[in-house]
Design a protein around this motif. Structure first.
Motif, short mmCIF file in Angstrom:
data_model
loop_
_atom_site.label_atom_id
_atom_site.label_comp_id
_atom_site.label_asym_id
_atom_site.label_seq_id
_atom_site.Cartn_x
_atom_site.Cartn_y
_atom_site.Cartn_z
N THR A 1 31.09 43.50 32.86
CA THR A 1 32.53 42.82 32.91
C THR A 1 33.43 43.92 32.75
OG1 THR A 1 32.39 42.81 30.40
CG2 THR A 1 31.52 40.95 31.71
N LEU A 2 33.21 45.03 32.40
CA LEU A 2 34.26 46.17 32.16
C LEU A 2 34.79 46.44 33.64
CD1 LEU A 2 32.88 48.16 29.22
CD2 LEU A 2 34.88 46.56 29.34
N GLU A 3 33.80 46.39 34.85
CA GLU A 3 34.20 46.58 36.00
C GLU A 3 35.33 45.75 36.68
OE1 GLU A 3 30.68 46.68 38.37
OE2 GLU A 3 29.55 47.89 36.90
N LYS A 4 35.66 44.73 36.26
CA LYS A 4 36.83 43.80 36.49
C LYS A 4 37.63 43.42 35.41
CE LYS A 4 34.10 41.80 40.37
NZ LYS A 4 33.47 40.39 41.19
N VAL A 5 38.47 43.99 35.00
CA VAL A 5 39.53 44.18 33.96
C VAL A 5 40.61 43.23 34.41
CG1 VAL A 5 41.22 45.36 32.41
CG2 VAL A 5 39.10 46.32 33.05
N VAL B 1 35.99 62.81 42.78
CA VAL B 1 34.98 63.08 43.42
C VAL B 1 34.22 61.50 44.17
CG1 VAL B 1 32.47 63.89 43.24
CG2 VAL B 1 34.28 65.19 42.10
N TYR B 2 34.63 60.63 43.42
CA TYR B 2 34.53 59.36 43.93
C TYR B 2 35.81 58.54 43.86
CZ TYR B 2 33.75 57.01 39.31
OH TYR B 2 34.07 56.57 38.21
N PRO B 3 36.38 57.46 44.18
CA PRO B 3 37.30 56.72 44.28
C PRO B 3 37.83 56.66 42.84
CG PRO B 3 36.16 55.99 46.02
CD PRO B 3 35.25 56.59 45.37
N ASN B 4 39.06 57.18 42.51
CA ASN B 4 39.75 56.84 41.12
C ASN B 4 40.02 55.46 41.14
OD1 ASN B 4 40.24 59.28 39.39
ND2 ASN B 4 41.11 60.06 41.22
N GLY B 5 39.90 54.67 40.09
CA GLY B 5 39.91 53.44 39.85
C GLY B 5 38.84 52.78 39.63
N ASN B 6 37.45 53.36 40.03
CA ASN B 6 36.38 52.77 39.85
C ASN B 6 35.50 53.22 38.77
OD1 ASN B 6 36.81 51.08 42.23
ND2 ASN B 6 35.65 52.61 43.70
N ASN B 7 36.31 53.73 37.89
CA ASN B 7 35.67 54.69 36.73
C ASN B 7 34.53 53.70 35.90
OD1 ASN B 7 38.59 55.11 37.42
ND2 ASN B 7 38.34 56.92 36.25
N ALA B 8 34.77 52.56 35.83
CA ALA B 8 34.11 51.77 35.01
C ALA B 8 32.54 51.49 35.59
CB ALA B 8 34.80 50.35 34.80
N LEU B 9 32.44 51.88 36.74
CA LEU B 9 31.01 51.82 37.42
C LEU B 9 29.91 52.57 36.61
CD1 LEU B 9 32.07 51.63 41.20
CD2 LEU B 9 31.14 49.97 39.96
N ALA C 1 41.54 43.32 28.61
CA ALA C 1 40.94 42.15 28.36
C ALA C 1 40.04 41.84 29.55
CB ALA C 1 41.69 41.00 28.08
N VAL C 2 38.78 41.64 29.27
CA VAL C 2 37.64 41.04 30.21
C VAL C 2 37.33 39.42 30.29
CG1 VAL C 2 37.15 43.39 30.51
CG2 VAL C 2 36.01 41.93 28.99
N ASP C 3 36.82 39.11 31.13
CA ASP C 3 36.10 37.74 31.20
C ASP C 3 34.38 37.99 30.75
OD1 ASP C 3 38.23 36.12 31.96
OD2 ASP C 3 38.07 37.35 33.92
N GLY C 4 34.24 37.47 29.72
CA GLY C 4 32.84 37.44 29.38
C GLY C 4 32.55 38.51 28.21
N ASP C 5 31.50 38.69 27.71
CA ASP C 5 31.30 39.63 26.47
C ASP C 5 30.67 41.10 27.05
OD1 ASP C 5 30.55 40.84 24.34
OD2 ASP C 5 29.06 39.24 23.76
N PRO C 6 31.31 42.02 26.98
CA PRO C 6 30.62 43.44 27.44
C PRO C 6 29.53 43.82 26.61
CG PRO C 6 32.89 43.62 26.47
CD PRO C 6 32.69 42.18 26.54
N LYS D 1 45.96 52.83 39.95
CA LYS D 1 44.70 52.46 40.20
C LYS D 1 43.81 52.61 38.86
CE LYS D 1 44.13 52.51 45.05
NZ LYS D 1 43.08 52.99 46.26
N THR D 2 43.77 53.77 38.26
CA THR D 2 43.08 53.87 37.06
C THR D 2 43.62 53.23 35.82
OG1 THR D 2 42.74 56.42 37.73
CG2 THR D 2 42.34 55.84 35.47
N LEU D 3 45.10 53.22 35.65
CA LEU D 3 45.54 52.31 34.55
C LEU D 3 45.13 51.01 34.87
CD1 LEU D 3 47.36 51.89 32.07
CD2 LEU D 3 49.33 51.96 33.71
N GLU D 4 45.22 50.30 36.09
CA GLU D 4 45.00 48.99 36.17
C GLU D 4 43.52 48.69 35.93
OE1 GLU D 4 46.55 48.13 40.34
OE2 GLU D 4 48.65 48.20 39.55
N ALA D 5 42.40 49.63 36.19
CA ALA D 5 41.17 49.40 35.96
C ALA D 5 40.97 49.33 34.46
CB ALA D 5 40.52 50.56 36.62
N GLY D 6 41.92 49.68 33.58
CA GLY D 6 41.64 49.55 32.30
C GLY D 6 41.75 50.81 31.52
#
Length: 428
Positions: free
Chosen positions: A410-414, A345-353, A399-404, A120-125
């Motif tokens: 936009t980094l929350e949805k890689v 401590v919170y779900p791995n894979g949601n790191n970009a929040l 890669a992300v959609d939009g301009d971070p 999940k962490t890798l797929e989150a970028g």
């Protein structure tokens, strides 16, 4: 150069990645409408990146010459960035099993949790993480499993066991004496800690993590109290640095933060009650603060349901807001800040929040992105490998959609992830 569809290229790369011992396509060309140059701090249009044998061979523009026979992945209007780096995770942690709930599961269960978290962490970028503490050397096992291609996940810089004092944050304090639990990372003297540093390195640690103060999720201690004395802190740092390893110090309280900085630690984790002296010391010593300023939201919203101890929730209510105010003050003072989330401590894979919180509390988008790329790479001593899209570094691209640079969320949805020239998450 043969033109192929993105889907064909992805299928071929994923097929190779699924078979241990199989090499990825020799050369892959990745194109996108935009790219963030994290070193220069600007956006580059019509980007083209050539990756050969897992490393970046050239960075240029669409239309530049590419090697004959290269596969091409065209990401259209998307924006390329280097793979992200999280400097504080616990891949074997799952917050749903907090408090005493974790006792329902066998010891090896947590390594299985880590397999899922790594994917999940890798797929989150996040193509590189620093895992600052796990039981049973599980983070070393995950690193080995990823490198041998049994599982997928980010590059892992493991710490193995976090080191601390008897009764402290790195010890087990939830049980009576009749249920005493040996903890391999506990010591009570400078020589004891020197021995533990050597032991962690022997069994695969690449960074040393210590618990200089109490913590939120340890049941019986004070969150800010110093727990390792000055001599013990200095012994850890001297031994680790002699062995070529950096030291990360869990520290919430002011006294423990400053003692750890005076001892020469490289990063302060959490740093909730750092003060002006902490900022001065960090800048003087070349240290960084690694502050997990998102997870307070999750802990207070979901902690009781997840079984978090009432004492821990009370400590989190006391410390969370202060930590964010400290983050803002540290940024204003010019202290180096890293991107570290305390994933697990919170779900791995949601790191970009956490990116949005860093902006809310004082950073610009490019500063937050640098904290998770080029600056993080420097504190891993891996500037030749990760943290930027530059010739010679690994082909770790997202890669992300939009301009971070205008909307960091936009980094929350890689949309696309490549690690070492292999596609880990294909663009849809």
């Amino acid at each position: 150069m043969r033109k192929v569809t993105a889907a064909t290229t992805v299928a071929a790369l994923l097929s190779a990645a699924a078979m241990p011992g199989m090499a990825a396509a020799k050369t892959v060309v990745v194109r996108a409408a935009h790219m963030i140059d994290v070193v220069a701090g600007k956006r580059v249009d019509d980007a083209q990146v050539v990756v050969t044998d897992g490393r970046i061979a050239a960075v240029g523009r669409k239309g530049d010459a590419v090697p004959a026979g290269a596969d091409v992945i065209d990401l259209g209007p998307r924006t390329l960035l280097p793979g992200l780096i999280d400097m504080h995770v616990h891949l074997t942690g799952d917050p749903r099993f907090s408090g005493y709930r974790g006792l329902e599961y066998t010891d090896a269960f947590w390594t299985v949790v880590g397999v899922n978290s790594a994917r999940k962490t890798l797929e989150a970028g996040f193509t590189t993480v620093r895992n600052v503490g796990s039981g049973d050397y599980a983070d070393v096992a995950l690193k080995q499993g990823i490198e041998q291609r049994y599982i997928t996940g980010p590059r892992i810089v493991p710490a193995a066991y976090a080191l601390g004092a008897t009764g402290g944050h790195c010890d087990v304090t939830e049980f009576p004496p009749s249920m005493e639990t040996p903890v391999p990372g506990v010591a009570d003297s400078p020589d004891g800690f020197r021995s533990l540093v050597r032991k962690m390195r022997k069994y695969g640690a690449e960074v040393i993590k210590i618990c200089a103060t109490g913590g939120v999720f340890s049941k019986t201690d004070s969150v800010g109290a110093q727990q390792m004395n000055d001599a013990e802190l200095k012994a850890v740092v001297d031994e680790a640095h002699m062995l070529g390893m950096r030291v990360a110090a869990h520290a919430h309280g002011t006294a423990g933060i400053n003692a750890a900085l005076r001892a020469g630690v490289d990063t302060i984790e959490h740093a909730s009650l750092a003060d002006a002296e902490s900022f001065r010391l960090a800048k003087e010593k070349g240290a960084a603060l690694d502050m997990d300023i998102y997870n307070d939201d999750y802990i207070l919203a979901e902690g009781e349901k997840n079984g978090v101890f009432a004492e821990s929730l009370e400590k989190e209510r006391m410390i969370g807001r202060k930590q964010r105010e400290t983050f803002r003050a540290a940024h204003a003072a010019g202290v180096t800040l890293l991107f570290g989330t305390d994933g697990g401590v919170y779900p791995n894979g949601n790191n970009a929040l956490q990116f949005a919180k860093m902006i809310e509390w004082g950073m610009t988008p490019i500063e937050a992105i640098r904290a998770a790329t080029v600056t993080a790479a420097r504190f891993l001593d891996r500037t030749g490998d990760v943290g930027a899209i530059e010739k010679g570094r690994y082909g770790d691209l997202i890669a992300v959609d939009g301009d971070p640079l205008t909307d960091v969320r936009t980094l929350e949805k890689v949309a696309f992830v490549m690690k070492g020239g292999e596609v880990a998450k294909p663009a849809s």
